[in-house]
Write an enzyme that holds these catalytic residues in place. Structure first.
Site, mmCIF file in Angstrom:
data_model
loop_
_atom_site.group_PDB
_atom_site.id
_atom_site.type_symbol
_atom_site.label_atom_id
_atom_site.label_comp_id
_atom_site.label_asym_id
_atom_site.label_seq_id
_atom_site.Cartn_x
_atom_site.Cartn_y
_atom_site.Cartn_z
ATOM 1 N N PHE A 149 0.983 -1.231 -0.089
ATOM 2 C CA PHE A 149 -0.114 0.115 0.038
ATOM 3 C C PHE A 149 0.771 1.187 -0.113
ATOM 4 O O PHE A 149 0.318 2.046 -0.295
ATOM 5 C CB PHE A 149 -0.959 0.156 1.301
ATOM 6 C CG PHE A 149 -0.124 0.526 2.630
ATOM 7 C CD1 PHE A 149 -0.063 1.625 2.939
ATOM 8 C CD2 PHE A 149 0.606 -0.480 3.396
ATOM 9 C CE1 PHE A 149 0.657 2.238 4.035
ATOM 10 C CE2 PHE A 149 0.982 -0.194 4.546
ATOM 11 C CZ PHE A 149 0.929 1.063 4.845
ATOM 12 N N GLU A 176 -5.092 -3.642 -1.870
ATOM 13 C CA GLU A 176 -6.286 -3.517 -1.874
ATOM 14 C C GLU A 176 -6.842 -2.283 -1.104
ATOM 15 O O GLU A 176 -7.719 -1.656 -1.154
ATOM 16 C CB GLU A 176 -7.151 -4.543 -1.379
ATOM 17 C CG GLU A 176 -6.746 -5.277 0.091
ATOM 18 C CD GLU A 176 -5.712 -5.957 0.121
ATOM 19 O OE1 GLU A 176 -4.512 -6.042 -0.505
ATOM 20 O OE2 GLU A 176 -5.713 -6.955 0.845
ATOM 21 N N SER A 226 5.373 -7.016 3.219
ATOM 22 C CA SER A 226 5.980 -7.396 4.541
ATOM 23 C C SER A 226 6.737 -8.560 4.369
ATOM 24 O O SER A 226 6.549 -9.489 3.446
ATOM 25 C CB SER A 226 4.926 -7.303 5.625
ATOM 26 O OG SER A 226 3.988 -8.316 5.051
ATOM 27 N N CYS A 281 9.896 1.701 3.591
ATOM 28 C CA CYS A 281 10.485 0.550 3.817
ATOM 29 C C CYS A 281 11.811 1.134 3.884
ATOM 30 O O CYS A 281 12.777 0.357 4.510
ATOM 31 C CB CYS A 281 10.479 -0.444 2.779
ATOM 32 S SG CYS A 281 11.287 -0.033 1.053
ATOM 33 N N GLU A 382 9.516 -4.360 12.881
ATOM 34 C CA GLU A 382 9.193 -3.304 11.907
ATOM 35 C C GLU A 382 7.806 -2.422 12.590
ATOM 36 O O GLU A 382 6.740 -3.197 12.413
ATOM 37 C CB GLU A 382 9.188 -3.631 10.569
ATOM 38 C CG GLU A 382 8.491 -2.488 9.636
ATOM 39 C CD GLU A 382 8.577 -2.868 8.323
ATOM 40 O OE1 GLU A 382 7.853 -3.913 7.880
ATOM 41 O OE2 GLU A 382 9.044 -2.261 7.344
HETATM 42 P P1 NAD Z 1 1.586 -6.761 2.991
HETATM 43 O O1 NAD Z 1 2.534 -7.609 3.132
HETATM 44 O O2 NAD Z 1 0.339 -6.710 3.954
HETATM 45 O O3 NAD Z 1 1.001 -6.712 1.609
HETATM 46 C C1 NAD Z 1 1.507 -6.686 0.263
HETATM 47 C C2 NAD Z 1 0.941 -7.471 -0.865
HETATM 48 O O4 NAD Z 1 0.583 -8.627 -0.654
HETATM 49 C C3 NAD Z 1 -0.648 -6.724 -1.083
HETATM 50 O O5 NAD Z 1 -0.733 -6.567 -2.314
HETATM 51 C C4 NAD Z 1 -1.644 -7.332 -0.184
HETATM 52 O O6 NAD Z 1 -2.832 -7.837 -0.926
HETATM 53 C C5 NAD Z 1 -0.804 -8.986 -0.357
HETATM 54 N N1 NAD Z 1 -1.154 -9.950 0.785
HETATM 55 C C6 NAD Z 1 -1.266 -9.414 2.176
HETATM 56 N N2 NAD Z 1 -1.551 -10.611 2.815
HETATM 57 C C7 NAD Z 1 -1.452 -11.560 2.375
HETATM 58 C C8 NAD Z 1 -1.537 -12.901 2.427
HETATM 59 N N3 NAD Z 1 -1.791 -13.297 3.798
HETATM 60 N N4 NAD Z 1 -1.377 -13.926 1.330
HETATM 61 C C9 NAD Z 1 -1.271 -13.452 0.155
HETATM 62 N N5 NAD Z 1 -0.932 -12.228 0.034
HETATM 63 C C10 NAD Z 1 -1.135 -11.258 0.811
HETATM 64 O O7 NAD Z 1 2.117 -5.366 2.936
HETATM 65 P P2 NAD Z 1 1.585 -3.866 3.055
HETATM 66 O O8 NAD Z 1 1.160 -3.710 4.475
HETATM 67 O O9 NAD Z 1 0.644 -3.544 1.946
HETATM 68 O O10 NAD Z 1 2.973 -2.898 3.102
HETATM 69 C C11 NAD Z 1 4.004 -2.389 3.890
HETATM 70 C C12 NAD Z 1 5.193 -3.306 3.976
HETATM 71 O O11 NAD Z 1 5.820 -3.488 2.716
HETATM 72 C C13 NAD Z 1 6.110 -3.246 5.123
HETATM 73 O O12 NAD Z 1 6.495 -4.138 5.732
HETATM 74 C C14 NAD Z 1 7.168 -2.774 4.327
HETATM 75 O O13 NAD Z 1 8.652 -2.595 4.709
HETATM 76 C C15 NAD Z 1 7.084 -3.491 2.858
HETATM 77 N N6 NAD Z 1 7.764 -2.895 1.638
HETATM 78 C C16 NAD Z 1 8.889 -3.176 1.516
HETATM 79 C C17 NAD Z 1 9.695 -2.628 0.501
HETATM 80 C C18 NAD Z 1 10.894 -3.018 -0.001
HETATM 81 O O14 NAD Z 1 11.526 -2.646 -1.144
HETATM 82 N N7 NAD Z 1 11.883 -3.937 0.770
HETATM 83 C C19 NAD Z 1 9.091 -1.583 -0.436
HETATM 84 C C20 NAD Z 1 7.840 -0.835 0.045
HETATM 85 C C21 NAD Z 1 7.226 -1.576 1.480
#
Ligand code: NAD
Length: 497
Positions: A149, A176, A226, A281, A382
């Site tokens: 997101f 989403e 994440s 991130c 985090e």
């Molecule tokens: P998230 O892991 O909750 O979601 C990321 C994606 O995975 C979304 O599209 C979501 O719909 C999907 N998802 C969520 N739960 C899932 C599940 N149980 N099974 C399958 N798919 C699932 O992450 P977020 O809250 O949207 O974003 C924040 C996180 O992203 C933080 O941990 C941040 O550090 C990380 N991030 C990392 C980078 C990087 O380059 N390393 C860059 C941006 C964000």
């Protein structure tokens, strides 16, 4: 209420499932729209479309693909205000920050415009007598991106401009929580002349993600999110024989050496810890105070953190916007509660912030902890909010060990005037992206983005040459043209004569 649908085969299409998610405006706390959540069959249908589109798109000369990407670049520039407002309205970050993130995505589009040059292979004449050999990189097929997101435009743009420039077709599954930007980017790609089916957006949750992981026609998966989900994507993509890059979470340290330009370090920390409400991130969520700099550092940081202007992202006076959802606000607040319980000193407390006229918005003020130690959960985990922890250490070596022992290794910075300390730090630190007197060392589009340890599962980072390699497979051709001399069959390992 507005319903955000999928974008497949060059147009918006309704999904087959009744499942919908809620999309909020974090500044007001009001629900703004609904988003359709895809079923497995929605995803499979989109893959069929993308597979068909690959047959012709992959054969288009790279120069022609580049011209479409170039037109897309112009359309992003032309529509940047609208795209920025979409980011602000669903994510909450302040307008200028959102615009900056769009620019960082645009830079990858600019990089992808050079695809004819970037895809040039290698050629060796006469590897044996009258034998030539060359290597080329060819597209994989249908590839998918699953994005978080916190950067609804930039992170998808780390992926798809390069993927499609290389000749692949793409399925994007955006977060989403803020899906509108992805749909608008798809419309702009179509306006730029991208053939139908080359770029598709499927909105959804875990069901759509699992359908991506299981679909045999998806050849590669790029994920950013994440760490627990990154690991899940990595393992299941590999199990289903897909190429995968899965970027995860982070806990980034900024080391403040006693000899540094302290004003520079404090200003760097303020932007890096509290910018985008810490939902980056590459946010610097730990300041490591080396030697006797701790008291002065905390004193200067606390004055600035107390003065932070928190407000709606569209208000020009705001330096920091709200968090993305009520659930996330509760999570971040509970981490601040935990830090107090764990015995860290809460120097600035941003909890319970209510803004007049925006009482239901998801706001929290900047929080600053001092005397945090490596055993506390607020140090290890985090938080992904505007919470900065100061850890005090005696020496440079202690600072480096602290960072190297941490499970995450995304970004890190050091502020110092000592060239030897800076150089040693860059060379020895176990982190993928390093800043020296630079607060957020996000690599430019023509370099590659990627952390180490549990911040990245897989072998390659995003964009730059890593991106080109990830989205192509290598083929090496060895060729001889008959020149009248016919050789007999040989049964030993061929060596060139
Ligand atoms: P998230 O892991 O909750 O979601 C990321 C994606 O995975 C979304 O599209 C979501 O719909 C999907 N998802 C969520 N739960 C899932 C599940 N149980 N099974 C399958 N798919 C699932 O992450 P977020 O809250 O949207 O974003 C924040 C996180 O992203 C933080 O941990 C941040 O550090 C990380 N991030 C990392 C980078 C990087 O380059 N390393 C860059 C941006 C964000």
């Amino acid at each position: 209420m507005k319903l955000i649908e999928h974008f497949v085969n060059g147009k918006i299409i309704p999904g087959s499932s009744d499942k919908k998610g809620k999309v909020f405006n974090p500044a007001t706390g009001e629900q703004e729209s609904e988003v359709r959540l895809a079923s497995k069959s929605d995803l499979d249908n989109a893959v069929e479309v993308a597979k068909k589109a690959f047959e012709t798109w992959s054969l288009k000369p790279p120069l022609q693909r580049a011209r479409i990407i170039f037109k897309f670049k112009e359309l992003i520039e032309k529509n940047s205000d609208e795209l920025t407002k979409l980011i602000v309205s669903e994510h909450g970050k302040v307008y200028e920050d959102a615009r900056g993130s769009l620019t960082r995505g645009l830079e990858v589009v600019e990089f992808a415009c050079g695809i004819p040059h970037l895809l040039k292979g290698e050629f060796s004449e006469n590897v044996g007598t009258n034998v030539d050999s060359w290597s080329i990189r060819q597209p994989l097929g249908v590839v998918a991106g699953i994005t978080p997101f916190n950067f609804p435009a930039m992170v998808p743009m780390w992926m798809f401009p390069i993927a499609i420039a290389c000749g692949n077709t793409f399925i994007l599954k955006p977060s989403e929580k803020d899906p509108s930007c992805a749909i608008r980017l798809a419309e702009l790609l179509t306006e730029a002349g991208l053939p139908e089916g080359v770029f598709n957006v499927i909105n959804g949750d875990k069901e759509a993600v699992d359908a991506i992981l299981e679909n045999k026609d998806i050849k590669a998966v790029s994920f950013v999110g994440s760490t627990p989900i990154a690991k899940y994507i990595y393992e299941n993509s590999a199990k289903n024989e897909k190429r995968v890059q899965a970027l995860g979470g982070a806990k980034n340290h900024l080391v403040v050496m006693p000899d540094c330009d302290l004003d520079g370090a404090v200003n760097g920390l303020m932007g890096a810890a509290y910018g985008s409400a810490g939902e980056r991130c590459m946010a610097q969520s730990v300041a490591v105070a080396v030697g006797d700099i701790g008291d002065e550092l905390v004193s200067r940081l606390s004055k600035k953190a107390e003065a932070l202007k928190v407000g709606p992202g569209m208000d020009k006076a705001s330096e920091m916007g709200p968090l993305v959802t009520k659930e996330h606000l509760e999570k971040v607040t509970s981490y601040v509660d935990l830090g107090v319980e764990e015995g860290a000193k809460l120097v600035v407390d941003g909890r319970g912030l209510k803004l007049q006229g925006y009482e239901n918005g998801f706001y929290i003020g900047g929080c600053l902890f001092d005397h945090v130690n490596k055993d506390m959960r607020i140090y290890k985990e985090e938080i992904f909010g505007p919470v900065l922890s100061v850890v005090r250490v005696k020496t440079f070596e202690e600072a480096a060990k602290l960072i190297n022992d941490h499970e995450y290794g995304n970004g890190v910075s050091i502020y110092t005037r000592d060239g030897d300390a800076g150089r040693t730090f860059a060379s020895k630190i176990q982190v993928g992206m390093v800043g020296i007197n630079v607060p957020i060392p996000v690599p430019m589009a023509f370099h590659s983005f990627g952390g180490w340890k549990r911040s990245l599962f897989g072998d390659s980072g995003m964009h730059g040459m890593e991106g080109i390699k990830f989205y192509t497979k290598l083929k090496t051709v060895t060729s001889r043209w008959p020149s009248g001399v016919r050789s007999n069959a040989e049964f030993v390992m061929p060596t060139m004569k």
